[in-house]
Design an enzyme around this catalytic site. Sequence first.
Site, PDB file in Angstrom:
ATOM      1  N   GLU A 204       0.851  -1.190   0.000  1.00 44.03           N
ATOM      2  CA  GLU A 204       0.000   0.000   0.000  1.00 44.03           C
ATOM      3  C   GLU A 204       0.888   1.241   0.000  1.00 44.03           C
ATOM      4  O   GLU A 204       1.778   1.394   0.844  1.00 44.03           O
ATOM      5  CB  GLU A 204      -0.912  -0.020   1.239  1.00 44.03           C
ATOM      6  CG  GLU A 204      -1.783   1.221   1.323  1.00 44.03           C
ATOM      7  CD  GLU A 204      -3.207   0.948   1.799  1.00 44.03           C
ATOM      8  OE1 GLU A 204      -3.589  -0.227   1.945  1.00 44.03           O
ATOM      9  OE2 GLU A 204      -3.941   1.934   2.004  1.00 44.03           O
ATOM     10  N   ARG A 205       0.622   2.099  -0.978  1.00 40.65           N
ATOM     11  CA  ARG A 205       1.395   3.352  -1.131  1.00 40.65           C
ATOM     12  C   ARG A 205       2.897   3.091  -1.286  1.00 40.65           C
ATOM     13  O   ARG A 205       3.722   3.886  -0.827  1.00 40.65           O
ATOM     14  CB  ARG A 205       1.161   4.305   0.045  1.00 40.65           C
ATOM     15  CG  ARG A 205      -0.284   4.541   0.386  1.00 40.65           C
ATOM     16  CD  ARG A 205      -1.076   5.123  -0.736  1.00 40.65           C
ATOM     17  NE  ARG A 205      -2.505   5.181  -0.392  1.00 40.65           N
ATOM     18  CZ  ARG A 205      -3.443   5.487  -1.274  1.00 40.65           C
ATOM     19  NH1 ARG A 205      -3.151   5.765  -2.519  1.00 40.65           N
ATOM     20  NH2 ARG A 205      -4.703   5.512  -0.903  1.00 40.65           N
ATOM     21  N   LYS A 324      -4.338   0.152  13.709  1.00 43.03           N
ATOM     22  CA  LYS A 324      -5.219   1.151  13.095  1.00 43.03           C
ATOM     23  C   LYS A 324      -6.631   0.645  13.348  1.00 43.03           C
ATOM     24  O   LYS A 324      -6.996  -0.430  12.871  1.00 43.03           O
ATOM     25  CB  LYS A 324      -4.932   1.235  11.603  1.00 43.03           C
ATOM     26  CG  LYS A 324      -5.930   2.097  10.822  1.00 43.03           C
ATOM     27  CD  LYS A 324      -5.514   2.189   9.343  1.00 43.03           C
ATOM     28  CE  LYS A 324      -6.483   3.019   8.532  1.00 43.03           C
ATOM     29  NZ  LYS A 324      -6.055   3.163   7.115  1.00 43.03           N
ATOM     30  N   GLU A 328     -11.010   4.658   8.569  1.00 48.99           N
ATOM     31  CA  GLU A 328     -11.074   4.304   7.145  1.00 48.99           C
ATOM     32  C   GLU A 328     -11.551   2.865   6.941  1.00 48.99           C
ATOM     33  O   GLU A 328     -10.980   2.113   6.152  1.00 48.99           O
ATOM     34  CB  GLU A 328      -9.704   4.521   6.486  1.00 48.99           C
ATOM     35  CG  GLU A 328      -9.255   5.965   6.573  1.00 48.99           C
ATOM     36  CD  GLU A 328      -7.938   6.256   5.846  1.00 48.99           C
ATOM     37  OE1 GLU A 328      -7.147   5.333   5.663  1.00 48.99           O
ATOM     38  OE2 GLU A 328      -7.752   7.424   5.477  1.00 48.99           O
ATOM     39  N   ARG A 361      -2.375   3.993  16.708  1.00 48.27           N
ATOM     40  CA  ARG A 361      -2.372   5.152  15.803  1.00 48.27           C
ATOM     41  C   ARG A 361      -3.519   6.111  16.123  1.00 48.27           C
ATOM     42  O   ARG A 361      -4.678   5.699  16.274  1.00 48.27           O
ATOM     43  CB  ARG A 361      -2.462   4.709  14.348  1.00 48.27           C
ATOM     44  CG  ARG A 361      -1.270   3.859  13.951  1.00 48.27           C
ATOM     45  CD  ARG A 361      -1.401   3.351  12.541  1.00 48.27           C
ATOM     46  NE  ARG A 361      -0.960   4.291  11.534  1.00 48.27           N
ATOM     47  CZ  ARG A 361      -1.621   4.561  10.413  1.00 48.27           C
ATOM     48  NH1 ARG A 361      -2.808   4.023  10.178  1.00 48.27           N
ATOM     49  NH2 ARG A 361      -1.124   5.401   9.533  1.00 48.27           N
ATOM     50  N   LYS A 402       0.320  11.118  13.243  1.00 48.38           N
ATOM     51  CA  LYS A 402       0.944  11.664  12.029  1.00 48.38           C
ATOM     52  C   LYS A 402       1.395  13.092  12.294  1.00 48.38           C
ATOM     53  O   LYS A 402       0.800  13.795  13.108  1.00 48.38           O
ATOM     54  CB  LYS A 402      -0.035  11.630  10.861  1.00 48.38           C
ATOM     55  CG  LYS A 402      -0.356  10.214  10.398  1.00 48.38           C
ATOM     56  CD  LYS A 402      -1.124  10.185   9.075  1.00 48.38           C
ATOM     57  CE  LYS A 402      -1.484   8.744   8.721  1.00 48.38           C
ATOM     58  NZ  LYS A 402      -2.097   8.587   7.403  1.00 48.38           N
ATOM     59  N   ASP A 407      -3.127  14.488   6.703  1.00 46.43           N
ATOM     60  CA  ASP A 407      -2.619  13.216   6.215  1.00 46.43           C
ATOM     61  C   ASP A 407      -1.430  13.385   5.280  1.00 46.43           C
ATOM     62  O   ASP A 407      -1.600  13.305   4.063  1.00 46.43           O
ATOM     63  CB  ASP A 407      -3.763  12.483   5.484  1.00 46.43           C
ATOM     64  CG  ASP A 407      -3.408  11.048   5.167  1.00 46.43           C
ATOM     65  OD1 ASP A 407      -2.323  10.611   5.567  1.00 46.43           O
ATOM     66  OD2 ASP A 407      -4.226  10.366   4.535  1.00 46.43           O
ATOM     67  N   GLU A 429       4.514   9.818  13.477  1.00 51.85           N
ATOM     68  CA  GLU A 429       4.586   9.036  12.244  1.00 51.85           C
ATOM     69  C   GLU A 429       4.802   9.985  11.069  1.00 51.85           C
ATOM     70  O   GLU A 429       4.034  10.925  10.881  1.00 51.85           O
ATOM     71  CB  GLU A 429       3.275   8.254  12.080  1.00 51.85           C
ATOM     72  CG  GLU A 429       3.192   7.429  10.816  1.00 51.85           C
ATOM     73  CD  GLU A 429       1.872   6.642  10.724  1.00 51.85           C
ATOM     74  OE1 GLU A 429       1.346   6.176  11.762  1.00 51.85           O
ATOM     75  OE2 GLU A 429       1.359   6.513   9.602  1.00 51.85           O
ATOM     76  N   GLU A 435       3.759   9.327  -0.732  1.00 45.06           N
ATOM     77  CA  GLU A 435       2.370   9.197  -1.186  1.00 45.06           C
ATOM     78  C   GLU A 435       1.825  10.495  -1.783  1.00 45.06           C
ATOM     79  O   GLU A 435       1.347  10.521  -2.907  1.00 45.06           O
ATOM     80  CB  GLU A 435       1.500   8.752  -0.005  1.00 45.06           C
ATOM     81  CG  GLU A 435       0.024   8.669  -0.366  1.00 45.06           C
ATOM     82  CD  GLU A 435      -0.843   8.270   0.821  1.00 45.06           C
ATOM     83  OE1 GLU A 435      -0.300   7.964   1.899  1.00 45.06           O
ATOM     84  OE2 GLU A 435      -2.072   8.261   0.652  1.00 45.06           O
TER      85      GLU A 435
END
Length: 881
Positions: A204-205, A324, A328, A361, A402, A407, A429, A435
């Site tokens: 992912e990413r 997480k 999402e 997170r 983050k 984001d 983070e 990304e």
Amino acid sequence: MRHLRVRTPNHFAERIAIAAAALALAWNTPCIAQPQTADQAWLGYRELAVKPEVPGAVASLYRRARSGPGALPQNASDEVLEGAASAQLQSGLMGMLREGPKLVNSGPRIVLVGTRAEFGALYPMIKIPELGPESFWIGTSQTGGGEWDILVAGGDGRGVLYGAFELLRRVSQQQAVRRIDLIETPAMPIRWVDEWDNADGSIERGYAGRSIFFDAGHVRDELHPAAEYARLLASVGINGCNLNNVNNAAAFLEPDMLKGIARIADAMRPWGVRVALSVDIASPQKIGGLKTYDPLDPAVIAWWRAKTGEIYKLIPDFAGFTVKADSEGQPGPASYGRTPADAANLLANALAPHRGVVLYRAFVYNHHLDWKDPKADRARAAYDIFHPLDGKFASNVIVQTKEGPIDFQAQEPVSPLFGGLERTNQAMEVQITQEYTGQQRHLVYLAPMWKWVLDFDLRTENRSTPVKEILAGKSFHRPLGGMIGVAGVGQDAWLGSPLALANLYAFGRLAWDPNLTAEQIAEEWTRQTLGNDPQVVRTVEAMLMQSWPVYVHYTGPLGMQTLTDITGSHYGPNIEASENNGWGQWHRADHEGVGMDRSVATGTGFVGQYWPEVAKVYENVSTTPDDLLTFFHHVPYTWKLHDNKTVIQYIYDSHYEGANEAAHLGEEWATLKGKIDPSIFDNMQRRLTYQAGHAIVWRDAIVQYFLKLSGIPDATGRAGHYPNRYEAEKANLFHYSVIDVKPWEDASGGKAVSCTYEDPGAIELSQVPAGPTFEGNIRSCTAEWKFTGKPGRYDVAVQYFDLRGGSAYWTFLLNYANPESWVGNADLPTNHPHGDNSTRHIIHNVLLEDEDTLEIRGFPDKADPAALDYIELLPASRPVS
Ligand code: GCW
């Protein structure tokens, strides 16, 4: 005229096809033909032009300190780490000095490595300062007759290893080590990379090929790259690696998978890197067969305890879990009315007996926000949810936040949550994988961004509390804290782009010592990776340092975030993708102005999450720094920035300047030809050429969008005027059809042409009707213009769409002759013409005379319809060869 071209003999088409096939091969040649090693990053240890004076042999004290009377007890971990340290020193010094040093047992003229305790047992007369875990001291001692030794002492095995790498780092930069006397201690204990690898081997990413760890649902058999990755990580002091994606994590706790994870742990252990796993909080239900995953349910508690025990049997030094949840679409404690603290503590209690930790997170938010609600604000979510839980987390939980409240955008303010958790361990983070910052196709050195965040003083309780000190545990006296970098390394030379590796390097260095400067780190990295030639060092450091602001200039300045396709690839421009949906990445651009009012007085109140001294700055539109203006305030386009320029004029200027600056990066790189490794030179040159073209796509998308939306012209007349541009939709078209590009701003004038007619199959040339451009059974479409400008030499820039799912190619012809072809198979996102895949090809030095015919012939391939946006005539940039 048309007739002539129809009759173009078949071998012409073949010639083009062969040229295109050769091009395809050149671009596609994989970089993974050789085994993947850390040498391909900054650990090359090539021979130095200037060789610092260094003792000629290396010895580890481990064995000697374990023999004879008063011997130290065995310590398997130290033995392995010291072995790695001395072997690394030996091969590194050998590479750089091209002579010795050998591995020996004792001196003179030796580099001695060992723990402080080992030095104490064998050489009690040497006074070594106190050293904590992971710390090291490097000093020298005189051994008589002008001979001297270098001593590398660690507080523990890891410290020894980090000391060895520090010594090599200095030698590789040609620094004298004759009088070295140095103590280093990592600023924070948690220094991890997170990989978002999926069990099927996708990432992912990730922008550098497939996973080095997983494939087809299993851990790979061949784990040499994992060991090499750990060596790379250890060289900059990274001590943990969370292996799997925070989404789709459940399968990783299955027994077979855990056995594979244990093999990865074995591969990384010699380099002091402990492995961790992302876990799905619903695992007890998803793979455990329980009816619930309620964190307070006794069966759930027992399940996690048993699962954790199973993991530690296989991996005794397992580092812990990353979570997480309620984010999402991931399941979470909210399903049972429980809090993140309940979920985190559930896992923490299971890990505590084994000394493992939980990275929970704070990226928890509702992605179904009501965009019509002026008070709704995604930026608020982390603080709103986690601040009330301060003090409720177990002592082995670290809340991982983050760096910004949205984001990983190109530019954001610092997350206020760092100042809102005084009784909780915290980690920050950041994203190494790019990304939202150009996906490694654009050069963006992120250390200056991270530095800005680390140095940001949140003024908690009106005292100095920079983020770096909060993470180090100093501000609030926390035992645990750190930095997490989402790395996304893959099989394509770790991060794909050679220069992107500076970000992985910088992440480790900053987690070790956040007081280093971004420039220092850029210089260190460049010297180790590309050599010590002063011109190389100067040029690359300058390029790296400019690259982030340049990217912000042509993507999302003034705090607008990235202005990318947030519901798609997160790569090319798509300004409205942020609006009218629940994801909450709103910039609220309308006819009058742009920005999101987050003030306490009239907006969402987000500003109130900062401590008063910071809140005061952001609350007021005139004290808010220009580069975050629209993040905090909705301002009219005519609003004057601090230098008196209007917001709209800044938007125009910044995008034009940014695109010019991007082109300049390529020019700077070009001056290094012959001075660095040719394969790195060519690879980066191709990327920088591409970036310069894509920066123009960004520039034009944003400029034409805001020109239309605001209706305010560009004071310098550039916006909306492209005097030497010949639009494809206005050309004489043969078989190409005009299409609307979505979003419209991603194509010049909103339109392009696409070669999408049905495959005619094999047909006789004689049957080809007048007009079309079939070449035997090869399909093609043509766009043709008459040149009407001033005769002379030009560069012809062709803007085309390089779609996935096929390798279309294009041919430029001048007066139906001198074809130049190129192929479009660069593996860009999105399968329809879009800013993600709009790409520029330049034909240099074309001599044009009045009434010349310029032609682009597009050859579609499978799902790639050879779409075309425009051609543009530029002043010739190169001497005629
Ligand atoms: O930035 C977003 C990414 C998601 C990612 C998510 C997260 C792992 O687009 O791909 O999911 O953040 O950080 O959880």
